[in-house]
Write a protein that holds these residues in place. Structure first.
Motif, mmCIF file in Angstrom:
data_model
loop_
_atom_site.group_PDB
_atom_site.id
_atom_site.type_symbol
_atom_site.label_atom_id
_atom_site.label_comp_id
_atom_site.label_asym_id
_atom_site.label_seq_id
_atom_site.Cartn_x
_atom_site.Cartn_y
_atom_site.Cartn_z
ATOM 1 N N VAL A 392 4.553 31.956 -17.464
ATOM 2 C CA VAL A 392 4.175 32.868 -18.541
ATOM 3 C C VAL A 392 5.435 33.426 -19.180
ATOM 4 C CG1 VAL A 392 2.915 34.968 -19.162
ATOM 5 C CG2 VAL A 392 2.043 33.478 -17.336
ATOM 6 N N ASP A 393 5.557 33.266 -20.481
ATOM 7 C CA ASP A 393 6.667 33.847 -21.245
ATOM 8 C C ASP A 393 6.061 34.881 -22.191
ATOM 9 O OD1 ASP A 393 8.979 34.450 -22.572
ATOM 10 O OD2 ASP A 393 9.056 32.594 -23.726
ATOM 11 N N ALA A 394 6.232 36.166 -21.827
ATOM 12 C CA ALA A 394 5.563 37.219 -22.592
ATOM 13 C C ALA A 394 6.517 38.382 -22.823
ATOM 14 C CB ALA A 394 4.325 37.715 -21.836
ATOM 15 N N PRO A 395 6.330 39.117 -23.919
ATOM 16 C CA PRO A 395 7.131 40.330 -24.133
ATOM 17 C C PRO A 395 6.809 41.362 -23.059
ATOM 18 C CG PRO A 395 5.339 40.200 -25.715
ATOM 19 C CD PRO A 395 5.343 38.895 -24.989
ATOM 20 N N VAL A 396 7.727 42.272 -22.833
ATOM 21 C CA VAL A 396 7.539 43.302 -21.823
ATOM 22 C C VAL A 396 7.391 44.666 -22.493
ATOM 23 C CG1 VAL A 396 8.810 42.004 -20.080
ATOM 24 C CG2 VAL A 396 10.010 43.678 -21.505
ATOM 25 N N HIS A 397 6.792 45.585 -21.748
ATOM 26 C CA HIS A 397 6.730 46.973 -22.198
ATOM 27 C C HIS A 397 6.942 47.877 -20.996
ATOM 28 C CE1 HIS A 397 2.430 45.922 -21.324
ATOM 29 N NE2 HIS A 397 2.498 47.056 -20.643
ATOM 30 N N ASP A 398 7.294 49.118 -21.245
ATOM 31 C CA ASP A 398 7.613 50.060 -20.181
ATOM 32 C C ASP A 398 6.345 50.684 -19.603
ATOM 33 O OD1 ASP A 398 10.394 49.806 -20.216
ATOM 34 O OD2 ASP A 398 10.575 51.200 -21.891
ATOM 35 N N THR A 399 6.376 50.881 -18.284
ATOM 36 C CA THR A 399 5.335 51.655 -17.613
ATOM 37 C C THR A 399 6.009 52.677 -16.709
ATOM 38 O OG1 THR A 399 5.181 50.174 -15.683
ATOM 39 C CG2 THR A 399 3.795 49.651 -17.584
ATOM 40 N N ALA A 400 5.321 53.788 -16.497
ATOM 41 C CA ALA A 400 5.893 54.851 -15.678
ATOM 42 C C ALA A 400 6.031 54.434 -14.224
ATOM 43 C CB ALA A 400 5.020 56.103 -15.780
ATOM 44 N N ARG A 401 5.103 53.619 -13.740
ATOM 45 C CA ARG A 401 5.114 53.273 -12.319
ATOM 46 C C ARG A 401 5.920 52.014 -12.018
ATOM 47 N NH1 ARG A 401 -0.064 52.009 -8.295
ATOM 48 N NH2 ARG A 401 1.215 51.593 -6.441
ATOM 49 N N PHE A 402 5.842 51.018 -12.872
ATOM 50 C CA PHE A 402 6.406 49.703 -12.548
ATOM 51 C C PHE A 402 7.618 49.329 -13.392
ATOM 52 C CE2 PHE A 402 1.801 49.417 -11.606
ATOM 53 C CZ PHE A 402 1.883 49.233 -10.232
ATOM 54 N N GLY A 403 8.025 50.198 -14.286
ATOM 55 C CA GLY A 403 9.116 49.835 -15.191
ATOM 56 C C GLY A 403 8.632 48.834 -16.221
ATOM 57 N N GLU A 404 9.475 47.861 -16.557
ATOM 58 C CA GLU A 404 9.091 46.854 -17.546
ATOM 59 C C GLU A 404 8.134 45.832 -16.930
ATOM 60 O OE1 GLU A 404 12.610 45.075 -19.161
ATOM 61 O OE2 GLU A 404 12.810 46.657 -20.679
ATOM 62 N N VAL A 405 7.024 45.578 -17.625
ATOM 63 C CA VAL A 405 6.040 44.604 -17.147
ATOM 64 C C VAL A 405 5.680 43.666 -18.290
ATOM 65 C CG1 VAL A 405 5.104 46.266 -15.496
ATOM 66 C CG2 VAL A 405 4.000 45.978 -17.712
ATOM 67 N N PRO A 406 5.369 42.399 -17.985
ATOM 68 C CA PRO A 406 4.923 41.470 -19.033
ATOM 69 C C PRO A 406 3.598 41.916 -19.626
ATOM 70 C CG PRO A 406 5.547 40.306 -17.019
ATOM 71 C CD PRO A 406 5.466 41.756 -16.673
ATOM 72 N N ALA A 407 3.448 41.730 -20.914
ATOM 73 C CA ALA A 407 2.206 42.116 -21.578
ATOM 74 C C ALA A 407 1.039 41.228 -21.178
ATOM 75 C CB ALA A 407 2.388 42.071 -23.096
ATOM 76 N N ARG A 428 -2.168 43.325 -21.202
ATOM 77 C CA ARG A 428 -1.941 44.662 -20.655
ATOM 78 C C ARG A 428 -1.496 45.671 -21.715
ATOM 79 N NH1 ARG A 428 1.749 42.056 -15.962
ATOM 80 N NH2 ARG A 428 0.200 41.852 -14.284
ATOM 81 N N SER A 429 -1.194 45.212 -22.894
ATOM 82 C CA SER A 429 -0.761 46.136 -23.930
ATOM 83 C C SER A 429 -1.902 47.087 -24.279
ATOM 84 C CB SER A 429 -0.314 45.393 -25.184
ATOM 85 O OG SER A 429 -0.036 46.305 -26.220
ATOM 86 N N THR A 430 -1.571 48.349 -24.420
ATOM 87 C CA THR A 430 -2.597 49.337 -24.758
ATOM 88 C C THR A 430 -2.847 49.426 -26.260
ATOM 89 O OG1 THR A 430 -0.961 51.115 -24.850
ATOM 90 C CG2 THR A 430 -2.013 50.701 -22.720
ATOM 91 N N THR A 431 -1.960 48.833 -27.064
ATOM 92 C CA THR A 431 -2.068 49.009 -28.522
ATOM 93 C C THR A 431 -1.980 47.722 -29.324
ATOM 94 O OG1 THR A 431 0.320 49.420 -28.671
ATOM 95 C CG2 THR A 431 -1.114 51.343 -28.419
ATOM 96 N N GLU A 432 -1.340 46.686 -28.779
ATOM 97 C CA GLU A 432 -1.026 45.504 -29.574
ATOM 98 C C GLU A 432 -1.828 44.282 -29.138
ATOM 99 O OE1 GLU A 432 1.005 45.452 -32.172
ATOM 100 O OE2 GLU A 432 1.400 47.595 -31.912
#
Length: 504
Positions: A392-407, A428-432
């Motif tokens: 899986v090649d996916a952009p990442v986003h920040d989370t408070a618990r896990f740091g950067e995670v793949p979308a 997993r993206s909440t907005t995109e």
């Protein structure tokens, strides 16, 4: 829109899809058994009092095996209370959930229900207040054909043929201070090993599950597994893992990434088991039974048991109402379990009816599917053959618990005989939304036969008895195909299944 890519190749196999991955769990807790499975006054009830509408939903859910009768309940349970004439069965206090247990349903009724529902019974023995002899007595009652005191009692109770239960759990969460008969790792490991040896003297081919940590956050996690397997490695087949997840403090992004915690939990237990294997110079491997997992809002009021002089029968307990985001997380946890199919040989969604469950009922009335029902049912129905190791090649986003995670997270299953490929994916993206491209050059003859997505602009939508169908998995009309693969759009906070079959 974000963009992600997945590469799938039939050469990279993790292991077989195991039907026991789609197990569940029935405990004498709240309304799981009484008014859930068992409701004699219901219009669909059978001669034993089990609801036919619930049996139909269990079959639709695709459950393969059911762990019984606990859970915390089993650590104070006297199984003999639940056999024989119902009018003569004693009523007991259940200390685990501060409830009254009428023993209307016991082992014989449960096995008959399991046969009717088409599921494999998975029995747990009490190693809290009881021990080796009681486990042997229950095994004899269930599995010996006849000619002994306990097996003849079963026959007298109406079960002429043995129950033939193969999979047995050696207690439950014995590392937990909340557990009746809580033990240290050394104490439990020795008792589990002694019980396993004795049970194998009666029936050598049993599949036995030792208690692992009741959660990766336990202070003894890791060391507990090492010590227990140091005692019991040669006589057990599996070690258990339990994990529950929920959205805390509005942190939706971390909640949607819960499968990262499950991945690490599994890999840590596997590493510990393999370290014990290396130290013992053993050839066989101990695998995992992830026999409790789900979304559970443990801090909510509905998870607090009665107190004081209140000891009700089947109180309303742990009746979480699940929303769309909860269902996406359940789908993502199934992705994690499938991804580790080489070492996770069984799993149990906890629980089956009413209690943190995909199926809800009204006493004497309606039943309905929660949002979490749908990703489980579709995965259980369509995952088959082999689990493939995908990239899986996916952009990442920040989370408070896990740091950067793949979308995007995903897993694929493939049936070599039929050529069928199924991809399960979450955004997993909440907005995109995510534009996902699936490289299928390793499968030149595959064509899309179905694409469905569970999502909703309001991820907090929950099903009720009055409305369980407004939000369902719907056809994803964005799915399209070219010579290299498939493109599909994944909405924010979504679970998607993509099925492809070989053309003639």
């Amino acid at each position: 829109m974000l963009f992600a890519g997945i590469t799938v190749d039939p050469a990279f196999v993790v292991g077989p899809v195991r039907r026991r991955t789609f197990g569940s769990f029935v405990e004498h807790l709240g309304r799981c058994v009484y008014s859930g499975l068992h409701d004699p006054g219901h219009p669909t009830a059978d001669a034993d009092g089990f609801r036919g509408d619930v049996v139909d939903l269990v079959r639709e859910l695709g459950v393969s095996a059911v762990r019984y009768p606990g859970g915390n309940f089993v650590s104070g349970y006297r199984w003999e209370d639940g056999v024989g004439a119902r009018a003569q069965r004693p009523t007991r206090l259940d200390l685990a959930w501060h409830s009254t247990e009428p023993n209307t349903v016991g082992v014989d009724e449960f096995v008959r229900w399991a046969r009717r529902a088409g599921v494999e019974p998975m029995m747990a023995v009490n190693l809290g207040t009881r021990g080796i002899q009681e486990a042997l007595d229950l095994l004899e009652y269930c599995n010996v054909r006849g000619g002994t005191a306990w097996s003849d009692l079963r026959r007298a109770n109406g079960a002429e043929e043995p129950h033939a239960i193969r999979m047995w759990c050696l207690g439950n969460e014995m590392d937990g201070p909340w557990q009746i008969g809580h033990k240290t790792a050394q104490e439990y490991g020795r008792l589990a090993a002694e019980t396993a040896r004795a049970m194998r003297q009666l029936q050598p081919d049993l599949e036995l599950v030792a208690c692992g940590s009741s959660g990766s956050g336990m202070p003894t996690f890791g060391e507990w597994e090492r010590v227990v397997l140091g005692e019991a490695y040669d006589v057990v087949d599996l070690i258990s893992a339990h994990a529950y997840y929920c959205e805390e403090d509005g942190d939706l992004a971390s909640f949607l990434a819960s499968a990262l915690d499950m991945d690490q939990f599994i890999e840590s237990v596997v590493a510990t088991a393999d370290a014990v294997r290396a130290a013992r110079k053993a050839t066989r491997r101990i695998n995992l039974s992830f026999d409790e997992w789900n979304v559970w809002y443990v801090k909510r009021a509905e998870s607090r048991p009665p107190t004081g002089d209140d000891w009700p029968i089947a109180p309303v307990l742990l009746e979480d109402r699940y929303n769309v985001a909860d269902a996406v997380v359940v789908g993502s946890l199934l992705i994690s379990l499938l991804r580790h199919t080489d070492r996770v040989h069984a799993a149990s969604l906890a629980q089956l009816v009413n209690v943190i469950a995909p199926i809800m009922t009204e006493p004497g009335g309606r039943s309905w599917r929660q949002t979490t029902f749908h990703p489980f049912a579709l995965t259980a129905r369509h995952a088959a053959g082999e689990v493939l190791r995908i990239v899986v090649d996916a952009p990442v986003h920040d989370t408070a618990r896990f740091g950067e995670v793949p979308a995007v997270d995903a897993v694929a299953t493939y049936e070599p005989d039929t050529g069928g490929l199924v991809l399960f994916a979450v955004n997993r993206s909440t907005t995109e939304p995510v534009g996902l491209t699936v490289d299928l050059r390793g499968f030149p003859r595959l064509r899309i036969v179905e694409a469905v997505t569970l999502a909703n602009p309001d991820h907090t939508w929950s099903a009720t008895a009055d409305d369980a169908t407004t939000v369902l998995p719907r056809p994803n009309t964005s799915a399209a195909q070219d010579e290299d693969g498939v493109r599909v759009e994944l909405p924010p906070v979504s679970w998607t299944m993509l099925r492809l079959d070989a053309t003639v």
